[in-house]
Design an enzyme around this catalytic site. Structure first.
Site, PDB file in Angstrom:
ATOM      1  N   CYS A   1      -8.859  -8.062   2.289  1.00 40.79           N
ATOM      2  CA  CYS A   1      -8.340  -6.829   2.775  1.00 40.79           C
ATOM      3  C   CYS A   1      -9.264  -6.119   3.377  1.00 40.79           C
ATOM      4  CB  CYS A   1      -7.543  -6.063   1.638  1.00 40.79           C
ATOM      5  SG  CYS A   1      -6.243  -6.797   1.007  1.00 40.79           S
TER       6      CYS A   1
ATOM      7  N   THR B   1      13.829   5.305  10.082  1.00 41.88           N
ATOM      8  CA  THR B   1      14.724   4.224  10.202  1.00 41.88           C
ATOM      9  C   THR B   1      14.131   2.918   9.848  1.00 41.88           C
ATOM     10  OG1 THR B   1      15.481   5.191  12.202  1.00 41.88           O
ATOM     11  CG2 THR B   1      15.874   2.857  12.082  1.00 41.88           C
TER      12      THR B   1
ATOM     13  N   GLN C   1       0.288 -10.051  -5.937  1.00 41.88           N
ATOM     14  CA  GLN C   1      -0.279 -11.493  -6.136  1.00 41.88           C
ATOM     15  C   GLN C   1       0.721 -12.385  -6.996  1.00 41.88           C
ATOM     16  OE1 GLN C   1      -2.691 -12.905  -4.430  1.00 41.88           O
ATOM     17  NE2 GLN C   1      -3.189 -11.131  -3.376  1.00 41.88           N
TER      18      GLN C   1
ATOM     19  N   HIS D   1       4.290 -10.280   2.845  1.00 45.11           N
ATOM     20  CA  HIS D   1       3.257 -11.116   3.365  1.00 45.11           C
ATOM     21  C   HIS D   1       2.563 -12.043   2.264  1.00 45.11           C
ATOM     22  CE1 HIS D   1      -0.668  -8.990   3.499  1.00 45.11           C
ATOM     23  NE2 HIS D   1       0.142  -7.953   3.165  1.00 45.11           N
TER      24      HIS D   1
ATOM     25  N   SER E   1       4.822  -7.080  -1.778  1.00 49.01           N
ATOM     26  CA  SER E   1       4.620  -7.066  -0.571  1.00 49.01           C
ATOM     27  C   SER E   1       5.038  -8.542   0.106  1.00 49.01           C
ATOM     28  CB  SER E   1       2.960  -6.972  -0.272  1.00 49.01           C
ATOM     29  OG  SER E   1       2.888  -7.088   1.198  1.00 49.01           O
TER      30      SER E   1
ATOM     31  N   ASN F   1      -6.383 -10.297  -7.018  1.00 46.97           N
ATOM     32  CA  ASN F   1      -6.400 -10.828  -5.643  1.00 46.97           C
ATOM     33  C   ASN F   1      -7.746 -11.740  -5.406  1.00 46.97           C
ATOM     34  OD1 ASN F   1      -6.833  -8.053  -5.674  1.00 46.97           O
ATOM     35  ND2 ASN F   1      -7.654  -8.185  -3.487  1.00 46.97           N
TER      36      ASN F   1
ATOM     37  N   THR G   1       0.773  -1.180  -0.076  1.00 41.56           N
ATOM     38  CA  THR G   1       0.068   0.108  -0.149  1.00 41.56           C
ATOM     39  C   THR G   1       0.925   1.089   0.036  1.00 41.56           C
ATOM     40  OG1 THR G   1      -1.968  -1.177   1.181  1.00 41.56           O
ATOM     41  CG2 THR G   1      -1.899   1.316   1.277  1.00 41.56           C
TER      42      THR G   1
END
Ligand code: PLP
Length: 362
Positions: A301, A216, A157, A179, A177, A129, A50
């Site tokens: 989501c 950071t 995806q 995950h 992404s 997705n 995102t």
């Protein structure tokens, strides 16, 4: 990740503790670059896809050191909400492009639409997705580049399921992404091809990530992202496709009236979206859950609120079928026994839900 968590240094510090953290981050950058066929200097770590998309979707782009502002953004109607938000483009300068009933971007409509913009930016996802439908990205890239446009691709995806080489895709900017390929949540990247730069970073402050993303770095999550790319290979894809096909044959045998969305289009090996007239997704999902099977309705989501899927709606599906839309995702750990369990559950469940409905109707 454990190694990163055990280190106390800040990657921007020159002392040994800082350099140890830097090494882990740069190792992960090499791994993500390898996954995407990109140069390491073109990988910017973010908190997820995102954020990567928010960073990418801006009128303020620089190409080959020159300011090349974009005047309009075009997104497909089936994009993830992060892309549909339009990023940092003003609301009035974002247009939605239609898809066919198979869930593939309408290419003549794309060609026609971007002709009206002087410097278009286009954002189309690699694979959806909800349905798993894969877009013809290299063809889209040719059309966009012929119109002096810049192409952003939400490839979330793709990794671990299909090839995501940025040069082969022909994309200019790609969001990924961690995950979605088995890494930790809260890490992602914007990957660039060539010398396209975002002139106005989303997060300003320190000079981290070559000035493209201040703050950071989340070294542990970034390390986990890198590690996940190292084990995410395409060898499981064939096995997943076979399991997915068996799942779909089982569903359509038990309930021949079932509709598999996007079935005629090229799809990811691990995703199936289906609906059966007369079966409500919410009811079926609760029953699946009671049997230890995690199934989603619409987009995970945004689950929690029951919303008609904008993806199935854009594909022109009947509104009653859209309300019944369910999504099953397989993974590299899914087994034959899992598919058997799903189908045995579906056989009982679908029968009783349809009987219940006809009882009510009578
Ligand atoms: N794009 C697609 C296609 C997704 O499926 C998701 C998340 O599920 C995202 C973007 C958002 O990714 P992230 O959760 O890393 O922000």
């Amino acid at each position: 990740m454990e190694a990163a968590l055990a280190l106390t240094g800040n990657a921007s510090s020159v002392h040994a503790e800082g350099r140890a953290v830097r090494r882990l981050i740069e190792e992960a950058r090499e791994q993500v670059a390898r996954l995407m066929g990109a140069e390491t200097k073109n990988v910017t770590f973010t908190s997820g896809a995102t954020e990567a998309t928010m960073l990418a979707l801006t009128p303020a782009l620089e190409i080959a050191g020159r300011k090349e502002p974009r005047d309009r953004l075009f997104v497909s109607a089936i994009e993830h909400p992060s892309v549909r938000s339009g990023g940092r483009f003003a609301a009035g300068s974002v247009d939605e492009l239609p898809v066919t009933s198979d869930g593939i971007l309408d290419l003549p409509a794309l060609e026609e639409a971007i002709r009206r913009a002087a410097r278009p930016m286009v954002s189309v996802m690699l694979a959806n997705n909800e349905t798993g439908v894969i877009q013809p990205i290299s063809q889209i890239a040719e059309i966009v580049h012929a119109a002096a446009g810049v192409l952003h691709v939400d490839a979330v995806q793709g990794p671990g399921r299909i090839d995501c080489d940025i040069a082969q895709l022909g994309a200019d900017l790609v969001s990924v992404s961690s995950h979605k390929l088995g890494g930790p949540q809260g890490a992602g990247a914007l990957v660039r091809r060539g010398d396209i730069h975002v002139a106005e970073p989303l997060i300003r402050g320190g000079g981290q990530e070559r000035g493209q993303r201040a703050g950071t770095e989340n070294a542990a999550a970034i390390s986990g992202f890198g590690a996940a790319t190292a084990v995410a290979n395409l060898t499981a894809a064939g096995r997943m496709t076979a399991l997915r096909d068996r799942l779909e044959v089982g569903i359509t045998t038990a309930t021949p009236q079932a509709v598999i969305f996007g079935a005629r289009a090229p799809r990811l090996p691990n995703t199936t979206a289906f609906a059966v007239p007369g079966i409500k997704a919410e009811t079926a999902i609760i029953a699946f859950d009671l049997n230890g099977i995690a199934v989603s309705s619409g987009s995970a989501c945004s689950s929690g609120k029951v919303q008609a899927s904008h993806v199935l709606t854009a594909m022109g599906a009947d509104p009653a079928l859209v309300r019944g839309g369910m999504r099953v995702s397989l993974g590299w750990s899914t087994t034959d026994a899992d598919v058997d369990h799903f189908l045995a559950t579906w056989n009982v469940l679908a029968g009783s839900l349809l009987k219940e409905r006809s009882g009510i109707a009578a």
